[in-house]
Design an enzyme around this catalytic site. Sequence first.
Site, PDB file in Angstrom:
ATOM      1  N   HIS A 132       0.320   0.910  15.759  1.00 15.12           N
ATOM      2  CA  HIS A 132       1.466   1.404  14.997  1.00 15.12           C
ATOM      3  C   HIS A 132       2.798   1.127  15.700  1.00 15.12           C
ATOM      4  CE1 HIS A 132      -1.780   3.722  13.127  1.00 15.12           C
ATOM      5  NE2 HIS A 132      -0.973   3.969  12.128  1.00 15.12           N
TER       6      HIS A 132
ATOM      7  N   PRO B 275      -4.548  -8.855   9.475  1.00 12.48           N
ATOM      8  CA  PRO B 275      -5.473  -9.309   8.426  1.00 12.48           C
ATOM      9  C   PRO B 275      -4.819 -10.314   7.465  1.00 12.48           C
ATOM     10  CG  PRO B 275      -5.649  -6.942   8.719  1.00 12.48           C
ATOM     11  CD  PRO B 275      -4.467  -7.387   9.532  1.00 12.48           C
TER      12      PRO B 275
ATOM     13  N   LEU C  23      -6.147  -1.695  -0.848  1.00  4.58           N
ATOM     14  CA  LEU C  23      -5.963  -1.739   0.599  1.00  4.58           C
ATOM     15  C   LEU C  23      -6.488  -3.061   1.175  1.00  4.58           C
ATOM     16  CD1 LEU C  23      -6.988   1.527   2.427  1.00  4.58           C
ATOM     17  CD2 LEU C  23      -6.013  -0.453   3.514  1.00  4.58           C
TER      18      LEU C  23
ATOM     19  N   GLN D  72       2.314  -2.035   5.924  1.00  7.94           N
ATOM     20  CA  GLN D  72       2.587  -0.631   6.242  1.00  7.94           C
ATOM     21  C   GLN D  72       3.041  -0.404   7.689  1.00  7.94           C
ATOM     22  OE1 GLN D  72      -0.572   2.537   5.602  1.00  7.94           O
ATOM     23  NE2 GLN D  72       0.664   2.617   3.774  1.00  7.94           N
ATOM     24  N   PHE D  73       2.358  -1.056   8.618  1.00 10.44           N
ATOM     25  CA  PHE D  73       2.747  -0.982  10.029  1.00 10.44           C
ATOM     26  C   PHE D  73       2.514  -2.366  10.638  1.00 10.44           C
ATOM     27  CE2 PHE D  73       2.282   3.608   9.658  1.00 10.44           C
ATOM     28  CZ  PHE D  73       3.183   4.108  10.586  1.00 10.44           C
TER      29      PHE D  73
ATOM     30  N   GLY E 107       0.946  -3.412  13.159  1.00  8.12           N
ATOM     31  CA  GLY E 107      -0.409  -3.754  13.591  1.00  8.12           C
ATOM     32  C   GLY E 107      -1.344  -4.111  12.446  1.00  8.12           C
TER      33      GLY E 107
ATOM     34  N   GLU F 222       0.845  -1.196   0.000  1.00  8.72           N
ATOM     35  CA  GLU F 222       0.000   0.000   0.000  1.00  8.72           C
ATOM     36  C   GLU F 222       0.879   1.244   0.000  1.00  8.72           C
ATOM     37  OE1 GLU F 222      -2.151  -0.712   3.612  1.00  8.72           O
ATOM     38  OE2 GLU F 222      -3.144  -2.474   2.788  1.00  8.72           O
TER      39      GLU F 222
ATOM     40  N   GLU G  75      -4.615  -6.456   3.091  1.00  4.77           N
ATOM     41  CA  GLU G  75      -3.398  -7.172   3.463  1.00  4.77           C
ATOM     42  C   GLU G  75      -3.461  -8.661   3.148  1.00  4.77           C
ATOM     43  OE1 GLU G  75      -4.970  -4.959   5.272  1.00  4.77           O
ATOM     44  OE2 GLU G  75      -3.498  -3.340   5.369  1.00  4.77           O
TER      45      GLU G  75
HETATM   46  C1  LIG Z   1      -5.651  -2.874   8.049  1.00  5.64           C
HETATM   47  C2  LIG Z   1      -5.005  -1.559   7.816  1.00  5.64           C
HETATM   48  N1  LIG Z   1      -4.143  -1.426   6.793  1.00  5.64           N
HETATM   49  C3  LIG Z   1      -3.499  -0.251   6.591  1.00  5.64           C
HETATM   50  C4  LIG Z   1      -3.742   0.814   7.388  1.00  5.64           C
HETATM   51  C5  LIG Z   1      -3.006   2.124   7.167  1.00  5.64           C
HETATM   52  N2  LIG Z   1      -3.919   3.145   6.677  1.00  5.64           N
HETATM   53  C6  LIG Z   1      -4.509   4.003   7.526  1.00  5.64           C
HETATM   54  S1  LIG Z   1      -5.599   4.963   6.761  1.00  5.64           S
HETATM   55  C7  LIG Z   1      -5.309   4.274   5.270  1.00  5.64           C
HETATM   56  C8  LIG Z   1      -6.088   4.738   4.076  1.00  5.64           C
HETATM   57  C9  LIG Z   1      -7.555   4.557   4.261  1.00  5.64           C
HETATM   58  O1  LIG Z   1      -8.252   5.093   3.190  1.00  5.64           O
HETATM   59  P1  LIG Z   1      -9.829   5.129   3.150  1.00  5.64           P
HETATM   60  O2  LIG Z   1     -10.388   3.809   3.553  1.00  5.64           O
HETATM   61  O3  LIG Z   1     -10.195   5.614   1.807  1.00  5.64           O
HETATM   62  O4  LIG Z   1     -10.252   6.170   4.264  1.00  5.64           O
HETATM   63  P2  LIG Z   1      -9.811   7.699   4.419  1.00  5.64           P
HETATM   64  O5  LIG Z   1      -8.560   7.713   5.248  1.00  5.64           O
HETATM   65  O6  LIG Z   1      -9.617   8.261   3.063  1.00  5.64           O
HETATM   66  O7  LIG Z   1     -10.918   8.364   5.168  1.00  5.64           O
HETATM   67  C10 LIG Z   1      -4.327   3.293   5.391  1.00  5.64           C
HETATM   68  C11 LIG Z   1      -3.788   2.513   4.270  1.00  5.64           C
HETATM   69  C12 LIG Z   1      -4.650   0.633   8.460  1.00  5.64           C
HETATM   70  N3  LIG Z   1      -4.917   1.622   9.316  1.00  5.64           N
HETATM   71  N4  LIG Z   1      -5.266  -0.551   8.642  1.00  5.64           N
END
Ligand SMILES: Cc1ncc(C[n+]2csc(CCOP(=O)(O)OP(=O)(O)O)c2C)c(N)n1
Lengths: 336, 389
Positions: free
Chosen positions: A129, A89, A58, A82-83, A85, A29, A60
Amino acid sequence: MTQLTFARAINAGLRKSLENDSKVVLLGEDIGALGGVFRVTDGLQKDFGKHRVVDTPLAESAIVGTAVGLAYRGYRPVVEIQFDGFIYPAFDQIVSQVAKLHYRTRGAVRMPITIRVPFGGGIGSPEHHSESPEAYFTHTSGLRVVTVANPQDAYTVIQQAIACDDPVLYFEPKRRYHDKGEVDESMDPRSALPMDKARVLTDGSDVTLVAYGPLVKTALDAASAAADEGISIEVIDLRSLAPVDYEPVVASVRKTGRLVVTHEAAQSGGLGAEVAASITERCFYHLESAPVRVTGFDIPYPYSKLEMHHLPGLDRILDGVDRALGRPNSLSGLEG
Amino acid sequence: MSTDETGPGGAKTPESAKTPGEAGPDLLQLITPSGERISHPEFDFWVRDIADDQLCSLFEDMTVIRRIDVEATALQRQGELALWPPLLGQEAAQIGSGRALRADDFVFSSYRENGVAYCRGVDLTDLLRVWRGNASGGWDPYSINMATPQIIIGAQTLHATGYAMGIQNDGADAVAVTYFGDGATSEGDLNEAMVFAASFQAPVVFFCTNNHWAISEPVRLQSHIQLADRATGFGIPSLRVDGNDVLAVMAATRLALDRARRGGGPTFIEAVSYRMGPHTTADDPTRYRDANELEDWAAKDPISRLAGLLDRKGILTAELQQQVKDKADAVASEMRRGCTTMPDPQPMDIFKHVYSTPNSWLERQQDHYARYLASFGDPDGAVSKEGAR
Ligand SMILES: Cc1ncc(C[n+]2csc(CCOP(=O)(O)OP(=O)(O)O)c2C)c(N)n1
């Protein structure tokens, strides 16, 4: 030799692997235009194209699961989680598929997948994180689990991991991403110390201190602080968490008679317990005192204002060293 | 209004030709970007009670949450918060839906729905606890019928579905509402939540704010069809609304809530909006986003759109504007005070609430750590970041 940060060193190692083997593909990602949230893949998509450095949706489980398919097809996928935590998944794909396919197919199928995981705390982040999930994976046979503690290792070990025919979880100590160190980019990873070997970092005679990843620096700081008080600590960087290279640890404990293991992960069921038990089995008659663990507590990773209480710092490690040595320490006078 | 209120929320055929997020004839709109109220044969029904004073109140809410957002962003820049996820541009989506909910409905949101939390009546200091690093959760979910923000993308959609199944078992007519982004539609959790919701006809509303970006990834990377069309594949009726149009969002949410209350099962709402700021204060959108795109969306700003409508109606008086501004300033300064006077957590707090009852296993670690801190002669713990002897 060049001065590189951890993040740049890993980037350089990934670049070398992409150059040397057209079967290497990166998946994750935000790893393309953004270069990853930590910029570890910065510029790679620009130089190698969208088919080699793939920004994924997005998901995992899908990232790791499709890496399995790519590996079936002869590719060597390098996956970025990415992190720490967010690896959960994908947990099922990692422990049920990635780890077991070689065994299941009696060696017919290779899973040369590298899963890069920024891990550990100390960067003031919210929940999920700052985790240290390594024990979940060291408990799963078929996976190799490694971590790095200096930019040179970061550079060579990533290349070794990618070249390895087994799946490798490559844990990156994220709070050290910006730390700099000397990196010899001409170093051939095949002639460097193999990733499954531990390394003795300081020569000591009183206590063996085992650390890995982000705490290696803290352990070295503790050793030099202890030296000022006349205590000689042998610091060992474990590097490989599965399988563990016990020989240098055994040799060291035979010399010092005392073992302290430190990690950020919770204590119970952690790697420190495994190291302490294995060393006790192998060095029982050489031990002068019970092995000591200095670890995170058995609690969910706490909110950032208090994370320094959870993370073993230099003082807590030295307190553990005092315990191993029977010197006055925070638990003096307590029994059991 | 017909007795079958499925109306335009009924199942739709996927139109794969369109780019997800693009405006089109299927996009429900009640206020144009220039502030003109356009009538809609079916959806006017759902906002027929919204008189001028309520429009003013929606305007105030949206202005207040933008002000809260700006203030929190400033608090982060000043080092008072560790991180902040801005909602700039998503005010209509959050207020339009949040104001449609009943007190006994239950919200499961992501980290960005601070405007929804405001509608639920959150204490603004509680809103900041997590981002200041003082707590893992800011409030008791039962106190405002809203779960604490979810960081794991998509996880909350399953929780909402399960909660809805519970409502169903209890024979109640409340609804579980879950908020998530466009990126979340790729996660297994959301897809599994839709399977369960459809199978059990659970009273749950899936509210997807398509803000066009998942950190650096554009919505087209997550989907080749409109996000609203995905739901139909699960047998869930969906709606695609202009997420910058507070009335359209409210109408769609009310329809979905009503359907769920009457036993009509789940609805998926795609609110098409735009994240005008960074993903979080740690993000740098200039690395991946074209400045022109931002300009295009600025022209569709949800607050100026509503202001435009109020102006056309002749009710956007200087007095109203001043009143709204004063309210926003007051709320923001109350939040700032709450933030800066929030007491720091105590070291031993880290051991609290791990289990519901104490156990000797953890108590031993806690006791050892207390002794360790006491060995510094400072009960507050003189532990530094890397430690120093
Ligand atoms: C399972 C998981 N994978 C990766 C992340 C890292 N991450 C946090 S926000 C984000 C993007 C999310 O985008 P969206 O669902 O469109 O929501 P928005 O932030 O645009 O409101 C990512 C990849 C996470 N928090 N949880």
